[in-house]
Design a protein around this motif. Structure first.
Motif, PDB file in Angstrom:
ATOM      1  N   GLY A   1     -26.388 -20.785  62.156  1.00  0.00           N
ATOM      2  CA  GLY A   1     -25.429 -20.783  60.834  1.00  0.00           C
ATOM      3  C   GLY A   1     -25.412 -21.859  60.098  1.00  0.00           C
ATOM      4  O   GLY A   1     -24.511 -22.258  59.236  1.00  0.00           O
ATOM      5  N   TYR A   2     -26.535 -22.830  60.115  1.00  0.00           N
ATOM      6  CA  TYR A   2     -26.623 -23.894  59.206  1.00  0.00           C
ATOM      7  C   TYR A   2     -27.122 -23.357  57.618  1.00  0.00           C
ATOM      8  O   TYR A   2     -28.202 -22.554  57.832  1.00  0.00           O
ATOM      9  CB  TYR A   2     -27.645 -25.105  59.770  1.00  0.00           C
ATOM     10  CG  TYR A   2     -26.980 -25.644  60.804  1.00  0.00           C
ATOM     11  CD1 TYR A   2     -25.848 -26.527  61.011  1.00  0.00           C
ATOM     12  CD2 TYR A   2     -27.599 -25.233  62.028  1.00  0.00           C
ATOM     13  CE1 TYR A   2     -25.623 -27.143  61.871  1.00  0.00           C
ATOM     14  CE2 TYR A   2     -26.985 -26.183  63.218  1.00  0.00           C
ATOM     15  CZ  TYR A   2     -25.970 -26.923  63.163  1.00  0.00           C
ATOM     16  OH  TYR A   2     -25.688 -27.482  64.332  1.00  0.00           O
ATOM     17  N   ASN A   3     -26.594 -23.664  56.770  1.00  0.00           N
ATOM     18  CA  ASN A   3     -27.132 -23.265  55.579  1.00  0.00           C
ATOM     19  C   ASN A   3     -27.924 -24.015  54.582  1.00  0.00           C
ATOM     20  O   ASN A   3     -28.490 -23.828  53.523  1.00  0.00           O
ATOM     21  CB  ASN A   3     -26.022 -22.549  54.418  1.00  0.00           C
ATOM     22  CG  ASN A   3     -24.904 -23.587  54.048  1.00  0.00           C
ATOM     23  OD1 ASN A   3     -24.611 -24.514  54.949  1.00  0.00           O
ATOM     24  ND2 ASN A   3     -24.653 -23.811  52.827  1.00  0.00           N
ATOM     25  N   LYS A   4     -27.924 -25.717  54.894  1.00  0.00           N
ATOM     26  CA  LYS A   4     -28.661 -26.649  54.630  1.00  0.00           C
ATOM     27  C   LYS A   4     -29.416 -27.544  55.703  1.00  0.00           C
ATOM     28  O   LYS A   4     -29.004 -27.457  56.762  1.00  0.00           O
ATOM     29  CB  LYS A   4     -27.731 -27.638  53.538  1.00  0.00           C
ATOM     30  CG  LYS A   4     -26.984 -27.045  52.636  1.00  0.00           C
ATOM     31  CD  LYS A   4     -27.702 -26.860  51.411  1.00  0.00           C
ATOM     32  CE  LYS A   4     -26.945 -26.130  50.558  1.00  0.00           C
ATOM     33  NZ  LYS A   4     -25.727 -26.897  49.839  1.00  0.00           N
ATOM     34  N   ILE A   5     -30.774 -28.110  55.279  1.00  0.00           N
ATOM     35  CA  ILE A   5     -31.488 -28.704  56.376  1.00  0.00           C
ATOM     36  C   ILE A   5     -31.764 -29.981  55.583  1.00  0.00           C
ATOM     37  O   ILE A   5     -32.210 -30.108  54.542  1.00  0.00           O
ATOM     38  CB  ILE A   5     -32.613 -28.170  56.879  1.00  0.00           C
ATOM     39  CG1 ILE A   5     -32.477 -26.847  57.440  1.00  0.00           C
ATOM     40  CG2 ILE A   5     -33.443 -28.994  57.530  1.00  0.00           C
ATOM     41  CD1 ILE A   5     -33.671 -26.219  57.635  1.00  0.00           C
ATOM     42  N   ALA A   6     -31.006 -31.115  56.060  1.00  0.00           N
ATOM     43  CA  ALA A   6     -31.191 -32.476  55.367  1.00  0.00           C
ATOM     44  C   ALA A   6     -32.310 -33.407  56.060  1.00  0.00           C
ATOM     45  O   ALA A   6     -32.448 -33.586  57.223  1.00  0.00           O
ATOM     46  CB  ALA A   6     -29.925 -33.317  55.389  1.00  0.00           C
ATOM     47  N   THR A   7     -33.270 -33.916  55.250  1.00  0.00           N
ATOM     48  CA  THR A   7     -34.051 -34.881  55.527  1.00  0.00           C
ATOM     49  C   THR A   7     -33.856 -36.198  55.101  1.00  0.00           C
ATOM     50  O   THR A   7     -33.345 -36.151  54.069  1.00  0.00           O
ATOM     51  CB  THR A   7     -35.660 -34.364  55.270  1.00  0.00           C
ATOM     52  OG1 THR A   7     -35.686 -34.382  53.676  1.00  0.00           O
ATOM     53  CG2 THR A   7     -35.886 -32.892  55.846  1.00  0.00           C
ATOM     54  N   ALA A   8     -34.590 -37.227  55.822  1.00  0.00           N
ATOM     55  CA  ALA A   8     -34.175 -38.573  55.212  1.00  0.00           C
ATOM     56  C   ALA A   8     -35.100 -39.261  54.639  1.00  0.00           C
ATOM     57  O   ALA A   8     -35.397 -40.461  54.569  1.00  0.00           O
ATOM     58  CB  ALA A   8     -33.719 -39.348  56.428  1.00  0.00           C
ATOM     59  N   HIS A   9     -35.810 -38.514  53.505  1.00  0.00           N
ATOM     60  CA  HIS A   9     -36.923 -39.163  52.460  1.00  0.00           C
ATOM     61  C   HIS A   9     -36.106 -40.270  51.723  1.00  0.00           C
ATOM     62  O   HIS A   9     -34.884 -39.641  51.047  1.00  0.00           O
ATOM     63  CB  HIS A   9     -37.583 -38.108  51.942  1.00  0.00           C
ATOM     64  CG  HIS A   9     -38.405 -37.073  52.794  1.00  0.00           C
ATOM     65  ND1 HIS A   9     -38.111 -35.950  53.358  1.00  0.00           N
ATOM     66  CD2 HIS A   9     -39.718 -37.317  53.170  1.00  0.00           C
ATOM     67  CE1 HIS A   9     -39.008 -35.391  53.890  1.00  0.00           C
ATOM     68  NE2 HIS A   9     -39.962 -36.423  53.986  1.00  0.00           N
TER      69      HIS A   9
END
Length: 471
Positions: A121-129
């Motif tokens: 149920g996650y609607n965003k995926i955050a990456t650390a660029h």
């Protein structure tokens, strides 16, 4: 509020990366950038009104160091009471021909993160660029070959992928972490200049900065100008050719006839279509080849094919059009192949089907899991109530049949019903129990339904369900 925290917060708000009620999955390593993203998003979590969880892919390439990173993130997530999702993938044992380690790792990482986000149920995926990653990416694309689209570099948002740290430099990240005594773990492979990005980071950019003090700012400006130019081009193309693209049943049809008067116009429109509908980045040589072949008077011909995409000139309804579709990896040996699944004391398995360029996960699931994913073409579910002695995945053989609701049918005929061409039909994997074909699985390769033998369909009374899905 700290200057760095405020800078990230303002960037998130300006680009609408996170909104109230979002569930954000943080894709983390144990390095500096990831630790800063975890720390700052945790600080902003209540103010911005979102929930977050942690995802980590253990690449299993650095031995104890890889396991150390995994354990560090598990402790970190548990200390802050966040859900943690750990995936493992042995890249050494699952190499894919034609892909560099970096490309393969990125593809698997995003694929696993997407699967977890959908399942939890996650609607965003955050990456650390960071901004430095952005600058390095633009240079790497210039040196390896790119067009105006590639000059944009890393975007703040792409679909559900968000990059909240893009406004920060590596120096700002380091200063913030050391100032607050926040620990991180170094990845020893980050110093290996055999990787193109590391060569640019450690050798090329430092040298350029000694001579050109505004190098980073100039590259950033180039990126922004490229983005502006693309917006103008897209708007002009849409206004001039409103019916240029038609996307149907997984294929893209382009009214190429109106583009033939100008090769640059043809090149831009076809490249943009491939990128938009297939996330495929074409090179100049490839588009030139398609343009030259399309100009001939012949119809219904193959124009181009590689291991990801194919282009054909097709004639229908009184006109020729350019058809773009996904292609399976080139060159699987036409010889027979099969992969055995040990069903004795079976708990799960991951198989790399090298001949067709995919990996699959095989596991026992419950009926609730079946109900959740049964409509997803990337999953196949089999009732395991029968006493199966041997189970394996293989390619199609002459005379293969499967029991359907209408009786025994040839696998070849089932695939013809799916309107697959010969190349695709030959690569569709089958699931075989003992000597009986129990599932035909085109959905692992294309977004079309799979077929399961009527003798192995899952119902509410199934106590044991086997799941096969693309990994």
């Amino acid at each position: 509020m700290d200057r760095i925290v405020s800078k990230v917060r303002d960037f998130i708000i300006r680009h609408a990366l996170i909104e109230q009620g979002d569930r954000v999955l943080l894709s983390l390593s144990a390095g500096k950038d990831s630790m800063l993203m975890f720390h700052i998003l945790n600080l902003l979590r209540q103010e911005l009104g979102f929930m977050m969880g942690v995802f980590h892919l253990n690449h299993q390439t650095r031995g104890a160091e890889s396991d150390r990173d995994e354990e560090h993130l598990i402790r970190l997530a548990r200390e802050h009471d966040f859900p943690i999702h750990i995936e493992r993938y042995d890249f050494s044992a699952n190499r894919i021909r034609g892909l560099s380690f970096e490309e393969h790792a990125r593809a698997v990482r995003y694929e696993r993160a997407e699967k977890i986000s959908a399942g939890h149920g996650y609607n965003k995926i955050a990456t650390a660029h960071t901004r430095n990653d952005h600058i390095e990416t633009i240079l790497m694309r210039i040196f390896t070959g790119t067009g105006i689209y590639g000059l944009r570099g890393i975007q703040a948002r792409r679909d559900k992928i968000i990059r909240p740290l893009l406004a920060l430099t590596s120096d700002e990240v380091y200063g913030y972490l050391t100032g607050l005594n926040i620990s991180w773990l170094e990845d020893s492979s980050n110093t290996a200049i055999s990787y193109p990005r590391n060569f640019i980071r450690h050798n090329l950019l430092p040298l350029a900065r000694t001579r050109f003090s505004a190098a980073d700012e100039s590259i950033q400006s180039l990126s922004e100008l490229a983005g502006d130019a693309l917006l103008v081009l897209e708007e002009l193309i849409t206004q001039q050719y409103p019916s240029l693209y038609e996307f149907s049943d997984g294929d893209l049809y382009i009214e190429a006839g109106v583009l033939m008067r100008s090769e640059p116009l043809f090149s831009y429109a076809v490249t943009a279509g491939m990128r938009k509908y297939f996330n495929y980045h074409a090179n100049r040589k490839m588009i030139g080849e398609i343009y030259a072949k399309y100009r001939t008077r012949r119809a219904n011909i193959k124009l181009y094919r590689d291991n990801a995409i194919r282009a054909d000139k097709v004639y229908a309804t009184g006109r020729s059009r350019l058809k773009i579709s996904e292609a399976l990896p080139l060159g699987p040996d036409p010889a027979e192949w099969e992969y055995c699944i040990d069903v004795r004391d079976f708990h799960g398995a991951r198989l790399c089907l090298e001949e067709i360029g995919i990996s699959v996960a095989v596991e026992i699931v419950d009926y609730a899991y079946f109900e959740k994913f049964v409509k997803n073409n990337g999953y196949i579910f089999i009732s395991m109530e029968k006493n199966i002695k041997s189970l394996y995945i293989r390619n199609r053989r002459k005379g293969d049949r499967m029991r359907t609701e209408q009786g025994m049918k040839k696998i070849k005929d089932l695939l013809i019903e799916k309107k697959l061409d010969n190349d695709r039909k030959e690569r569709v994997p089958l699931l075989v129990a003992d000597s009986e074909v129990i599932a035909c699985m085109p959905g692992l390769l294309f977004d079309i339904p799979n077929r399961v033998s009527v003798d192995f369909l899952v119902d509410k009374n199934a106590g044991k369900v086997l799941s096969v899905c693309k990994n």
